[in-house]
Design a protein around this motif. Structure first.
Motif, short mmCIF file in Angstrom:
data_model
loop_
_atom_site.label_atom_id
_atom_site.label_comp_id
_atom_site.label_asym_id
_atom_site.label_seq_id
_atom_site.Cartn_x
_atom_site.Cartn_y
_atom_site.Cartn_z
N TRP A 161 0.83 -1.22 0.00
CA TRP A 161 0.00 0.00 0.00
C TRP A 161 0.86 1.26 0.00
N VAL A 162 1.92 1.25 0.79
CA VAL A 162 2.80 2.43 0.85
C VAL A 162 3.45 2.66 -0.52
N ALA A 163 3.85 1.59 -1.17
CA ALA A 163 4.44 1.71 -2.51
C ALA A 163 3.46 2.31 -3.51
N ALA A 164 2.17 2.08 -3.27
CA ALA A 164 1.13 2.62 -4.16
C ALA A 164 0.79 4.07 -3.85
N GLY A 165 1.30 4.60 -2.74
CA GLY A 165 1.08 6.00 -2.41
C GLY A 165 0.22 6.25 -1.18
N ILE A 166 -0.12 5.19 -0.46
CA ILE A 166 -0.89 5.35 0.78
C ILE A 166 0.00 5.96 1.86
N THR A 167 -0.54 6.91 2.62
CA THR A 167 0.25 7.57 3.66
C THR A 167 -0.10 7.09 5.07
N GLY A 168 -1.20 6.33 5.21
CA GLY A 168 -1.58 5.85 6.53
C GLY A 168 -2.66 4.79 6.44
N PHE A 169 -3.10 4.32 7.59
CA PHE A 169 -4.02 3.19 7.64
C PHE A 169 -5.05 3.36 8.75
N GLY A 170 -6.25 2.88 8.48
CA GLY A 170 -7.24 2.68 9.52
C GLY A 170 -7.35 1.18 9.75
N ILE A 171 -7.18 0.75 10.97
CA ILE A 171 -7.20 -0.68 11.28
C ILE A 171 -8.37 -0.98 12.21
N GLY A 172 -9.28 -1.83 11.76
CA GLY A 172 -10.45 -2.18 12.54
C GLY A 172 -10.32 -3.53 13.21
N SER A 173 -10.85 -4.58 12.54
CA SER A 173 -10.85 -5.91 13.16
C SER A 173 -9.44 -6.45 13.36
N GLY A 174 -8.45 -5.88 12.67
CA GLY A 174 -7.06 -6.30 12.87
C GLY A 174 -6.50 -5.88 14.22
N ILE A 175 -7.16 -4.93 14.88
CA ILE A 175 -6.69 -4.47 16.19
C ILE A 175 -7.71 -4.73 17.29
#
Length: 201
Positions: A161-175
């Motif tokens: 995702w970062v390589a594609a240009g994403i700068t951050g993440f929202g993490i739901g069920s993973g956390i």
């Protein structure tokens, strides 16, 4: 603010939220959203703000109306995250001096959100647009635009995702999932932060 990660605590209850957030903050994540389709979400937001408001950016997710933006503000929240691009919600959020992160999936929605004053974009569901889709959309967005992936993004694929240009993440069920103990959430948060730091270093 530290790492570009928002912890999404869907389903969390007011009587457990402070302890759960303590572990998340100790792990190094300082942005927390309580989706409004959780039990008594405004009570949870008020409790987190009271405990950690000086140390974290706290607010609500699944915010669909300007009226609910006001209720989040009244509870002490400063962050508004939505699953859709609703211009009146964005405008109300900015009117109240809060951060606006609307959900978008198309270039049309991305630019509508930015024109309305959004602070950043939430690609949702991230796995619907995918890494290649994000790459294509990112190419036409202003380079300074903050773009978070939510849904389909996690420690095992942060790098893509970062390589594609994403700068951050929202993490739901993973956390956090309903029924998890504070200790389990802390372990998940530690793993997420470790993976994020490896990719961003």
């Amino acid at each position: 603010m530290g790492r570009e990660i928002i912890a999404i605590l869907r389903g969390v209850k007011p009587d457990e939220v402070v302890e759960i957030c303590e572990g998340i903050l100790e792990a190094g994540i300082d942005r927390i959203e309580v989706p409004l389709n959780s039990p008594q979400p405004f009570d949870s937001i008020a409790k987190i703000v009271d405990a950690y408001g000086k140390d974290a950016l706290i607010g609500a997710g699944t915010v669909l109306t300007p009226e609910n933006v006001q209720k989040v503000k009244d509870a002490g929240g400063d962050l508004i995250v939505s699953p859709d691009c609703c211009v009146p919600v964005i405008e109300k959020t900015k009117e109240l001096g809060m951060q606006s992160w609307p959900g978008v999936i198309t270039p049309t929605e991305c630019f509508a959100a930015l024109r309305a004053g959004a602070d950043g974009l939430k690609i949702f569901p991230g796995d619907l647009l995918g890494v290649n889709g994000v790459k294509a959309v990112r190419a036409v967005l202003p380079p300074e635009t903050a773009v978070y992936a939510v849904g389909g993004a996690g420690p095992d694929n942060f790098a893509d995702w970062v390589a594609a240009g994403i700068t951050g993440f929202g993490i739901g069920s993973g956390i956090y999932k309903v029924g998890m103990s504070a200790a389990e959430v802390r372990m998940k948060a530690d793993a997420i932060v470790a993976a994020y730091d490896r990719v961003m270093s």
